[in-house]
Write a protein that holds these residues in place. Structure first.
Motif, PDB file in Angstrom:
ATOM      1  N   ASN A   1      36.811  35.085  63.204  1.00 10.68           N
ATOM      2  CA  ASN A   1      36.488  35.193  64.214  1.00 10.68           C
ATOM      3  C   ASN A   1      34.801  35.246  64.220  1.00 10.68           C
ATOM      4  O   ASN A   1      34.257  35.662  64.797  1.00 10.68           O
TER       5      ASN A   1
ATOM      6  N   ALA B   1      32.422  33.518  62.811  1.00  6.56           N
ATOM      7  CA  ALA B   1      32.655  32.074  63.785  1.00  6.56           C
ATOM      8  C   ALA B   1      31.438  33.037  64.326  1.00  6.56           C
ATOM      9  O   ALA B   1      30.296  31.848  65.236  1.00  6.56           O
TER      10      ALA B   1
ATOM     11  N   THR C   1      39.119  28.136  65.249  1.00  9.59           N
ATOM     12  CA  THR C   1      39.418  28.279  64.598  1.00  9.59           C
ATOM     13  C   THR C   1      40.468  28.127  63.606  1.00  9.59           C
ATOM     14  O   THR C   1      40.186  28.705  62.363  1.00  9.59           O
TER      15      THR C   1
ATOM     16  N   LEU D   1      36.206  24.129  64.837  1.00  5.94           N
ATOM     17  CA  LEU D   1      35.323  24.425  64.529  1.00  5.94           C
ATOM     18  C   LEU D   1      34.181  23.963  63.956  1.00  5.94           C
ATOM     19  O   LEU D   1      33.395  23.348  64.172  1.00  5.94           O
TER      20      LEU D   1
END
Length: 234
Positions: free
Chosen positions: A14, A17, A75, A110
């Protein structure tokens, strides 16, 4: 999903991302009130608990959607597949049916967000040999098979050929815990295929698959967004 197992098992996912999205001018709003997506409970015959988790997440996300959040981004493809099914699962709940439908429509993996973004402008791919493991929940449930490969190829990554890409790695939610011997055999078969092109790294899109495959202690397995994050041009 702040309450998912993923931040504990793979905290870089995360973070990577958010960093990549930020470089593209896409702001990420964390939602600490959201918990587990409910998939594990639901698939282990605790449907009521799984649906309660879904309702809790809808309540957590709803104020953000009302104030202009454009998407709910996952994700982990296993979570994403389940969240995209909230609308169907709660269609007969008068208090949540309409909200669940909107949440499912706003739920995106994502790769769906980044696939249309100008990543070439911020990414300088390294010449590593990479094998892509496409989780069952991405290719079969979400019908996004090949999307990660297409994105990484567009960015210039050197992808190896992976035979039998449709086969399961053996993680399958809690299968690696409830059927460990068979899960290990499936994992070893999958790794043999993934390693046939002699990659330096294997990337995947689901924390369960990542943890299961990486647990063999063979070729390192990471989430694909970590690869993109590491290649961001300074």
């Amino acid at each position: 999903l702040e309450g998912c197992v993923q931040p504990g098992l793979s905290p870089n996912t995360n973070t990577s991302a958010a960093r990549v999205l930020d470089r593209l001018g896409i702001s990420v709003i964390p939602c600490a009130q959201a918990g587990c997506c409910g998939a594990l409970d639901y698939h282990l015959d605790a449907q009521a608990t799984g649906l309660d988790r879904a309702r809790q997440n809808i309540d957590a996300w709803w104020p953000h959607l009302e104030h202009g959040a454009e998407a709910i981004v996952q994700t982990a493809s296993g979570c994403g597949a389940f969240i995209k099914d909230y609308g169907h699962l709660l269609e007969h709940d008068p208090a949540y049916a309409a909200k669940a439908k909107q949440v499912s429509e706003r739920a995106l993996d994502l790769v769906q967000v980044l696939g249309n973004e100008p990543l070439e402008q911020i990414c300088a791919a390294r010449n590593q040999r990479i094998a892509v493991h496409c989780p069952c929940t991405l290719q079969h449930a979400q019908k996004l098979g090949g999307s990660i490969e297409a994105l990484l190829t567009r960015l210039g990554f050197n992808l190896t050929e992976v035979p039998d890409g449709h086969l399961c790695c053996g993680s399958a939610g809690t299968y690696s815990l409830t059927q460990p011997a068979l899960a290990r055999q499936l994992r070893d078969n999958r790794l043999n295929a993934l390693e046939s092109g002699q990659p330096e790294m294997i990337v995947t899109a689901n924390v369960g698959c990542q943890n299961h495959l990486d647990g063999a202690g063979r070729t390192p397995v990471r989430h694909w967004i970590e690869l993109v994050d590491q290649s961001l041009a300074e």
